[in-house]
Write a protein that holds these residues in place. Structure first.
Motif, PDB file in Angstrom:
ATOM      1  N   UNK A  23       1.166  -1.424   0.149  1.00  0.00           N
ATOM      2  CA  UNK A  23      -0.192   0.067   0.071  1.00  0.00           C
ATOM      3  C   UNK A  23       1.036   1.197   0.141  1.00  0.00           C
ATOM      4  N   UNK A  24       1.839   1.028   1.208  1.00  0.00           N
ATOM      5  CA  UNK A  24       2.766   2.053   0.880  1.00  0.00           C
ATOM      6  C   UNK A  24       3.243   3.123  -0.287  1.00  0.00           C
ATOM      7  N   UNK A  25       3.889   1.739  -0.854  1.00  0.00           N
ATOM      8  CA  UNK A  25       4.842   1.823  -2.555  1.00  0.00           C
ATOM      9  C   UNK A  25       3.631   1.806  -3.642  1.00  0.00           C
ATOM     10  N   UNK A  26       2.562   1.368  -3.905  1.00  0.00           N
ATOM     11  CA  UNK A  26       1.125   2.288  -4.410  1.00  0.00           C
ATOM     12  C   UNK A  26       0.930   3.277  -4.266  1.00  0.00           C
ATOM     13  N   UNK A  27       0.902   4.147  -3.520  1.00  0.00           N
ATOM     14  CA  UNK A  27       0.581   5.225  -2.794  1.00  0.00           C
ATOM     15  C   UNK A  27       1.489   6.533  -3.407  1.00  0.00           C
ATOM     16  N   UNK A  28       3.223   5.866  -3.212  1.00  0.00           N
ATOM     17  CA  UNK A  28       3.863   6.733  -3.781  1.00  0.00           C
ATOM     18  C   UNK A  28       4.330   6.333  -4.881  1.00  0.00           C
ATOM     19  N   UNK A  29       3.906   5.755  -6.159  1.00  0.00           N
ATOM     20  CA  UNK A  29       3.755   5.271  -6.666  1.00  0.00           C
ATOM     21  C   UNK A  29       2.036   6.472  -7.811  1.00  0.00           C
ATOM     22  N   UNK A  30       1.029   6.299  -6.972  1.00  0.00           N
ATOM     23  CA  UNK A  30      -0.024   6.733  -7.548  1.00  0.00           C
ATOM     24  C   UNK A  30       0.208   8.524  -7.874  1.00  0.00           C
ATOM     25  N   UNK A  31       0.652   8.831  -6.651  1.00  0.00           N
ATOM     26  CA  UNK A  31       1.499  10.782  -7.082  1.00  0.00           C
ATOM     27  C   UNK A  31       2.258  10.603  -7.565  1.00  0.00           C
ATOM     28  N   UNK A  32       3.314   9.571  -8.084  1.00  0.00           N
ATOM     29  CA  UNK A  32       4.750  10.168  -9.926  1.00  0.00           C
ATOM     30  C   UNK A  32       3.703   9.833 -10.666  1.00  0.00           C
TER      31      UNK A  32
END
Length: 297
Positions: free
Chosen positions: A145-154
């Motif tokens: 979930x942490x990785x997806x949230x970061x990737x979603x912003x990028x």
């Protein structure tokens, strides 16, 4: 051509971000969080299955202690009235089977005690493994979930940049629409990850809190050695020596062997000594003794 496909290449690179580690989120987003050691401690206090296993062990050990106890004596009072004449008896009878069966009884009781303890250890190990697996799954889902949230912003930034470049005529409309489609698909995968995290944390909460309100408990970030263990040089030999299931089976075999010996030594089971006081209506009284031996015919 390079300017045309550069956004697509960047998008493909960022779709691999869930495999990498990402910065941690706030404690408020994590909710209730516990370490692996705290999780095992909570499980030990709250688990109904573990409490049932403990009760089963205490009950078995109590039955074993009762089985090793000496037989209780029997007290009997009788009175015979034959017209003007009567007799009264006060009898005390003590079974004496334990005189030749005590060794086999003790061996069987000790073996059954070892079996009960080994079975409890096996149940405890199985339940602890379930907690470790649930904890690891919750931790994995949190990291995803942490990785997806970061990737979603990028990816949102990438899409905004692509829209600006489309307005300037640097990329084609097809490429922009493809980026938008990929962004929607990534959002759906991100929602799935959120659902996986909720399910994993609820399962961990059910195991640790033993409640039916589906409370979520998150896994705190683990150190490098929390889930690792030294691999033995000969795992088969170690399993044969230390596995509680094998120890329970060996103890049961020992108990059965002692039961066989006990059955062979129980030919005269039921032997008892009797003593008491007899009183007659004519004034005569006195003590008497008796021996009762079963006949194995």
């Amino acid at each position: 051509m390079n300017r045309l496909f550069r956004p697509a290449i960047l998008l493909m690179a960022w779709t691999c971000i869930p495999l990498a580690r990402a910065p941690s989120v706030s404690a408020q987003e994590m909710g209730e969080s516990v370490s692996l050691e705290e999780a095992l401690s909570l499980f030990g206090r709250n688990s109904p299955e573990l409490q049932l296993a403990r009760s089963r062990l205490r009950g078995t050990l109590g039955e074993i202690r009762q089985g090793r106890a000496l037989p209780n004596p029997q007290l009997a009072v009788t009175h015979e009235s034959l017209g003007d004449y009567s007799e009264s008896y006060l009898n005390l009878t003590q079974p004496v089977d334990f005189l030749w069966e005590s060794r086999s009884r003790g061996g069987r009781a000790e073996a059954l005690g070892l079996q009960a303890r080994a079975r409890f250890l096996a149940d405890s190990a199985r339940l602890a493994l379930e907690v470790r697996q649930a904890y690891l799954e919750a931790w994995r889902a949190t990291e995803a979930r942490r990785a997806y949230r970061q990737a979603e912003g990028l990816m949102a930034q990438l899409l905004a940049s692509a829209e600006a470049r489309f307005a300037e005529g640097d990329i084609a409309g097809y490429d922009l629409r493809r980026l938008r489609l990929e962004h929607r698909q990534f959002e759906r995968r991100s929602a799935t990850v959120e659902l996986d995290l909720e399910e994993a944390e609820q399962r961990l909460g059910v195991l640790l809190l033993a409640t039916d309100d589906r409370r979520r408990v998150s896994a705190r970030e683990m150190g490098g050695g929390e889930m690792t263990a030294d691999v033995p040089s000969d795992p088969v030999a170690q399993a044969l020596t230390h596995r509680p299931e094998i120890q329970a089976a060996e103890a049961l075999a020992e108990a059965r062997s002692n039961e066989t010996t006990l059955s062979r030594a129980s030919v005269l089971r039921g032997t008892s000594l009797t003593g008491g006081l007899k009183r007659q209506s004519d004034g005569s009284d006195g003590l008497f003794m008796g021996l009762a031996i079963p006949l194995p015919i």
